[in-house]
Design a protein around this motif. Sequence first.
Motif, PDB file in Angstrom:
ATOM      1  N   MET A 148       0.859  -1.205   0.000  1.00 27.53           N
ATOM      2  CA  MET A 148       0.000   0.000   0.000  1.00 27.53           C
ATOM      3  C   MET A 148       0.883   1.237   0.000  1.00 27.53           C
ATOM      4  O   MET A 148       0.737   2.118   0.835  1.00 27.53           O
ATOM      5  CB  MET A 148      -0.865   0.011   1.266  1.00 27.53           C
ATOM      6  N   GLY A 149       1.857   1.273  -0.896  1.00 25.49           N
ATOM      7  CA  GLY A 149       2.699   2.457  -0.992  1.00 25.49           C
ATOM      8  C   GLY A 149       3.765   2.555   0.087  1.00 25.49           C
ATOM      9  O   GLY A 149       4.249   3.651   0.384  1.00 25.49           O
ATOM     10  N   THR A 187      12.637  -3.402  -9.738  1.00 33.64           N
ATOM     11  CA  THR A 187      13.426  -2.582  -8.823  1.00 33.64           C
ATOM     12  C   THR A 187      13.251  -1.091  -9.102  1.00 33.64           C
ATOM     13  O   THR A 187      13.087  -0.685 -10.264  1.00 33.64           O
ATOM     14  CB  THR A 187      14.925  -2.953  -8.919  1.00 33.64           C
ATOM     15  N   PRO A 188      13.279  -0.259  -8.046  1.00 31.38           N
ATOM     16  CA  PRO A 188      13.264   1.193  -8.265  1.00 31.38           C
ATOM     17  C   PRO A 188      14.628   1.711  -8.713  1.00 31.38           C
ATOM     18  O   PRO A 188      15.595   0.947  -8.831  1.00 31.38           O
ATOM     19  CB  PRO A 188      12.896   1.750  -6.889  1.00 31.38           C
ATOM     20  N   LEU A 192       6.401   1.824  -2.972  1.00 34.81           N
ATOM     21  CA  LEU A 192       5.773   0.769  -3.776  1.00 34.81           C
ATOM     22  C   LEU A 192       4.668   1.340  -4.664  1.00 34.81           C
ATOM     23  O   LEU A 192       4.251   0.694  -5.628  1.00 34.81           O
ATOM     24  CB  LEU A 192       5.219  -0.339  -2.872  1.00 34.81           C
ATOM     25  N   GLU A 193       4.215   2.544  -4.331  1.00 37.52           N
ATOM     26  CA  GLU A 193       3.224   3.218  -5.183  1.00 37.52           C
ATOM     27  C   GLU A 193       3.796   3.528  -6.564  1.00 37.52           C
ATOM     28  O   GLU A 193       3.054   3.738  -7.522  1.00 37.52           O
ATOM     29  CB  GLU A 193       2.817   4.531  -4.528  1.00 37.52           C
ATOM     30  N   ASP A 194       5.133   3.580  -6.665  1.00 36.18           N
ATOM     31  CA  ASP A 194       5.770   3.913  -7.943  1.00 36.18           C
ATOM     32  C   ASP A 194       5.751   2.737  -8.923  1.00 36.18           C
ATOM     33  O   ASP A 194       6.188   2.877 -10.068  1.00 36.18           O
ATOM     34  CB  ASP A 194       7.238   4.337  -7.721  1.00 36.18           C
ATOM     35  N   MET A 195       5.296   1.565  -8.472  1.00 37.67           N
ATOM     36  CA  MET A 195       5.281   0.423  -9.389  1.00 37.67           C
ATOM     37  C   MET A 195       4.312   0.696 -10.542  1.00 37.67           C
ATOM     38  O   MET A 195       3.191   1.166 -10.320  1.00 37.67           O
ATOM     39  CB  MET A 195       4.868  -0.865  -8.653  1.00 37.67           C
ATOM     40  N   VAL A 196       4.755   0.401 -11.746  1.00 39.83           N
ATOM     41  CA  VAL A 196       3.900   0.634 -12.928  1.00 39.83           C
ATOM     42  C   VAL A 196       2.741  -0.359 -12.915  1.00 39.83           C
ATOM     43  O   VAL A 196       1.595   0.015 -13.167  1.00 39.83           O
ATOM     44  CB  VAL A 196       4.744   0.472 -14.212  1.00 39.83           C
TER      45      VAL A 196
END
Length: 231
Positions: free
Chosen positions: A152-153, A200-201, A170-174
């Motif tokens: 949840m981000g 990975t970021p 984790l909010e940045d995941m496409v």
Amino acid sequence: MSGYLFDTPKIQSIPVKGEAAEYPINRIFCVGRNYAAHAAEMGGEVDREAPWYFIKSPSAYVASHATVPYPPGTANFHYEMELALGLGAPVFRADAAEASAAIYGYGCALDMTRRDRQQDGKDHRRPWDLGKDIENGAVMAPLTRASDWQPMGQRIHLAVNGEIKQDASLEDMVWTVAEIVSHLSGFYHLIPGDVIMTGTPAGVGPVVAGDKITGGIDGLDPIALTLSDPE
Ligand SMILES: CC(=O)CC(=O)C(=O)O
């Protein structure tokens, strides 16, 4: 048939928080370029039409907090911090809700990468196996059951020798975990034991013998890996 001709390798398994039994690994799928900033630092773009994958052998697994030798065949060995999930139910052609319900648990993972061999593959339009499928190159911390933790981000981060290198949300995941499992289930009869590393970021980089990698995702068991001299 009367047995095998030689001893077979033991099934690799991941500890689970609060469980005596471990999670046996069947396959390890990895999502490529699931964070736009990492895709950009690699000189690429995210694919918005669909996620895409590469595979690591279960024998590449090593438990978190191990010390492993710097691998052969590379002069540019990189860390990649990731959220991993393990499936607990079979799924085939699942929608996002069915996919989500099939997730057994989550854990921190390191997708260790021979960046030079991966680049070689890209340059020559060849597979990435030598870049990605590396002995001791699929590092996983203990899993936490999905009933106890959901993405949840939360913050995802990694440090080398205490210096922060990757720091994202984790909010940045496409692609969300449900979208990934649903999409992958259109190609495979996924079963319990199938693990997915979700990308990975930004901030990947090299490590050398003697380095200690530490990483975490809020709410999950942390991960660590120490590199010793090459064999
Ligand atoms: C470009 C990569 O290294 C792919 C990958 O492992 C990731 O995006 O994560």
